[in-house]
Enzyme design. Structure first.
Site, PDB file in Angstrom:
ATOM      1  N   ASN A  23      44.119  48.543  34.753  1.00 51.99           N
ATOM      2  CA  ASN A  23      44.196  47.575  33.688  1.00 51.99           C
ATOM      3  C   ASN A  23      45.187  47.710  32.689  1.00 51.99           C
ATOM      4  O   ASN A  23      45.212  46.800  31.751  1.00 51.99           O
ATOM      5  CB  ASN A  23      42.959  47.478  33.168  1.00 51.99           C
ATOM      6  CG  ASN A  23      41.826  46.646  34.334  1.00 51.99           C
ATOM      7  OD1 ASN A  23      42.085  46.288  35.299  1.00 51.99           O
ATOM      8  ND2 ASN A  23      40.440  46.807  33.930  1.00 51.99           N
ATOM      9  N   ARG A 122      35.080  32.615  34.240  1.00 50.26           N
ATOM     10  CA  ARG A 122      36.395  33.324  33.904  1.00 50.26           C
ATOM     11  C   ARG A 122      37.449  32.224  33.585  1.00 50.26           C
ATOM     12  O   ARG A 122      38.612  32.464  34.251  1.00 50.26           O
ATOM     13  CB  ARG A 122      36.988  34.505  34.836  1.00 50.26           C
ATOM     14  CG  ARG A 122      35.897  35.521  35.010  1.00 50.26           C
ATOM     15  CD  ARG A 122      36.253  36.543  35.822  1.00 50.26           C
ATOM     16  NE  ARG A 122      37.153  37.522  35.005  1.00 50.26           N
ATOM     17  CZ  ARG A 122      37.649  38.662  35.865  1.00 50.26           C
ATOM     18  NH1 ARG A 122      37.553  38.844  37.194  1.00 50.26           N
ATOM     19  NH2 ARG A 122      38.382  39.311  34.965  1.00 50.26           N
TER      20      ARG A 122
HETATM   21  C1  UD1 Z   1      39.671  42.419  31.857  1.00 52.22           C
HETATM   22  C2  UD1 Z   1      39.630  43.387  32.775  1.00 52.22           C
HETATM   23  C3  UD1 Z   1      38.524  43.575  33.680  1.00 52.22           C
HETATM   24  C4  UD1 Z   1      37.133  43.746  32.858  1.00 52.22           C
HETATM   25  C5  UD1 Z   1      37.223  42.450  31.705  1.00 52.22           C
HETATM   26  C6  UD1 Z   1      36.092  42.825  30.526  1.00 52.22           C
HETATM   27  C7  UD1 Z   1      42.023  43.546  33.321  1.00 52.22           C
HETATM   28  C8  UD1 Z   1      43.177  43.171  34.067  1.00 52.22           C
HETATM   29  N1  UD1 Z   1      40.892  43.111  33.548  1.00 52.22           N
HETATM   30  O1  UD1 Z   1      39.361  41.259  32.476  1.00 52.22           O
HETATM   31  O2  UD1 Z   1      38.534  44.582  34.566  1.00 52.22           O
HETATM   32  O3  UD1 Z   1      36.080  43.408  33.452  1.00 52.22           O
HETATM   33  O4  UD1 Z   1      38.298  42.698  31.023  1.00 52.22           O
HETATM   34  O5  UD1 Z   1      36.301  44.074  29.995  1.00 52.22           O
HETATM   35  O6  UD1 Z   1      42.177  43.929  32.231  1.00 52.22           O
HETATM   36  N2  UD1 Z   1      36.772  34.388  28.794  1.00 52.22           N
HETATM   37  C9  UD1 Z   1      37.015  32.871  28.390  1.00 52.22           C
HETATM   38  N3  UD1 Z   1      38.110  32.399  27.956  1.00 52.22           N
HETATM   39  C10 UD1 Z   1      39.484  33.005  28.184  1.00 52.22           C
HETATM   40  C11 UD1 Z   1      39.130  34.432  28.708  1.00 52.22           C
HETATM   41  C12 UD1 Z   1      38.127  35.063  28.660  1.00 52.22           C
HETATM   42  O7  UD1 Z   1      35.858  32.377  28.147  1.00 52.22           O
HETATM   43  O8  UD1 Z   1      40.309  32.437  28.089  1.00 52.22           O
HETATM   44  C13 UD1 Z   1      35.580  35.016  28.796  1.00 52.22           C
HETATM   45  C14 UD1 Z   1      35.414  35.301  30.226  1.00 52.22           C
HETATM   46  O9  UD1 Z   1      34.849  34.339  31.338  1.00 52.22           O
HETATM   47  C15 UD1 Z   1      34.412  36.418  30.307  1.00 52.22           C
HETATM   48  C16 UD1 Z   1      34.825  37.167  28.751  1.00 52.22           C
HETATM   49  O10 UD1 Z   1      35.527  35.923  27.988  1.00 52.22           O
HETATM   50  O11 UD1 Z   1      33.049  36.176  29.940  1.00 52.22           O
HETATM   51  C17 UD1 Z   1      35.562  38.413  28.752  1.00 52.22           C
HETATM   52  O12 UD1 Z   1      36.642  38.289  29.574  1.00 52.22           O
HETATM   53  P1  UD1 Z   1      37.965  39.080  29.510  1.00 52.22           P
HETATM   54  O13 UD1 Z   1      38.012  40.107  28.663  1.00 52.22           O
HETATM   55  O14 UD1 Z   1      38.969  37.991  29.276  1.00 52.22           O
HETATM   56  O15 UD1 Z   1      38.330  39.689  31.133  1.00 52.22           O
HETATM   57  P2  UD1 Z   1      39.429  39.703  31.664  1.00 52.22           P
HETATM   58  O16 UD1 Z   1      40.817  40.000  30.691  1.00 52.22           O
HETATM   59  O17 UD1 Z   1      39.873  38.862  32.664  1.00 52.22           O
END
Ligand code: UD1
Length: 417
Positions: A23, A122
């Protein structure tokens, strides 16, 4: 398709070397898009997700060197086509991380929407909202985000929720924007800090990495740099939880204990003895673990990426543990597979109640996502008899040489067809 066959019951002993963090490696690889000069990376893990990102970058015209002994050199002398297509993006959501840097460097980008995902909705609305605040026009057409801008402008952006890749995408974009960007409610994950360190080595001006407010003063251009990717705290935590469940004594080298606070605390609570010396963590587990309860939260809280492995640990521990998932709405799919091994788990909305059983029994199970697969490996290592895990391509996305590392610790584990 490859499967993993585990014969459980052996305690683990010996030494294992932890790889670089997936990550952290993925966003850092995207930083190569911000400069025409070479970015030389060390400690890059040999993983499917890294190969996928390399492929996405190569298709844009980035020169991607051969990956040897953790070394990987990327050079985006010229970006011929700022596009990331559906076929690759759908296999790895982190590919959306090219959007910010492409816009900053080329003023345009066409990136497929990642679509659905096994563990929850997501969305990427926070990525889009932030880039729009910096002046980008983004239209969704035929499943693609079509983005364009003259030059991105610094802005004050308050994120609606804490998102790791969202923070990283905006940080990458802001590094080359005109003026200063302030990101509030930013993610504090160590991988965000690692990306900030790499960008700083390239000449970016970033303050506040590791806090919830990032201040990024955009610069005209960035230079090449050399950067060593941080250790993988989730891989580390996975081996630690495996030892806590199976028993034994293992020394993990190449780790960063400072990034594992919540995990180490829960392991101690479970009865593990831990000793940290330099980049090594030694864990010793004698007898049966005690159940632990936990709630996932953004860093420095307990990582959602460690939730499944700790559920496997609770399955064989003494007592009852409550595991609450607050980050993703559908991240208990491993519970059903763990039940096939004899686990006693009941799910009430976002909380799983896990009653420890004396022993699990091997069975055929199916991996549903990356960390869910890891929980099945942990459970398989303690289950009596043979556990056959199907769909292990999930594991290959995030664990380097898993079966070799575990065999080195005395586990009976093999890849079979
Ligand atoms: C990253 C990690 C993943 C980890 C996650 C949470 C990487 C490549 N992956 O994923 O392994 O499980 O962090 O620690 O680093 N959300 C929204 N809108 C957005 C973006 C996110 O609503 O634009 C929500 C998601 O649906 C989720 C939450 O925010 O419920 C956290 O997600 P996020 O931290 O963005 O996860 P990733 O960055 O995809």
């Amino acid at each position: 398709m490859d499967k993993l066959l585990i014969t459980g019951g052996q305690p683990l002993a010996g030494e294992v070397r932890i790889s670089g963090a997936k990550n952290a490696a993925l966003p850092i690889m995207c930083a190569a898009l911000l400069t025409a000069e070479p970015l030389r990376l060390d400690n890059v893990p040999r993983l499917m997700d890294v190969r996928t990102m390399a492929k996405i970058l190569a298709l844009m015209g980035v020169e991607v060197g051969a990956q040897e002994n953790g070394r990987l050199e990327l050079r985006a002398r010229e970006i011929k086509d700022p596009t990331a297509g559906y076929d690759l993006v759908k296999t790895m959501r982190a590919s959306v991380l090219v959007l910010g840097p492409l816009l900053a460097r080329c003023g345009r980008a066409k990136v497929s929407l990642p679509g659905g995902c096994g563990i929850g909705a997501r969305p990427v609305d926070q990525h889009i909202k932030g880039l729009q605040a910096m002046g980008a026009r983004i239209e969704i057409e035929h499943g693609y985000m079509n983005a364009s801008v003259g030059r991105l402008k610094g802005a004050r952006i308050v994120m609606d929720l804490v998102t790791v890749t969202g923070t990283e995408n905006l940080m990458l974009a802001a590094a080359l924007a005109e003026g200063t960007t302030v990101l509030e409610n930013a993610a504090r994950e160590p991988e965000v800090v690692d990306l900030a360190n790499c960008l700083a080595a390239m000449g970016a001006k970033i303050e506040g990495a590791g806090t919830d407010t990032l201040r990024i003063e955009g610069v005209r251009s960035l230079a090449g740099a050399a950067h060593r990717v941080m250790p993988d705290r989730i891989e580390t935590g996975t081996y630690l939880s495996a030892v806590a469940a199976a028993g034994g004594k293992v020394r993990l080298s190449g780790t960063a204990a400072g990034t594992l606070g919540a995990t180490l605390e829960k392991l101690r609570e479970a009865g593990a003895k831990l000793a940290v010396a330099g980049d090594a963590i030694t864990i010793e587990m004698a007898g049966r673990a005690r159940s632990v309860s936990l709630t996932t939260a953004p860093y420095p809280g307990f990582a959602t990426d460690m939730q499944a492995q700790f559920m496997a640990l609770d399955c064989v521990a003494s007592g009852t543990g409550q595991i609450t998932e607050t980050i993703f709405e559908n991240r208990f799919m491993h519970a059903l597979e763990l039940q096939r091994l004899g686990a006693d788990i009941s799910i009430h909305d976002r909380t799983a109640v896990v009653k420890g059983v004396e022993r699990l029994q091997g069975a055929k199970v199916m991996a549903t996502d990356l960390r869910a697969s890891a929980s099945l490996v942990v459970a398989g290592l303690v289950a009596q008899g043979e556990t056959l895990i199907d769909r292990i391509y999930h594991l290959d996305r995030g664990y380097e040489a898993l079966e070799h590392k575990l065999s080195g610790l005395g586990a009976k584990i093999a890849r079979v067809r």
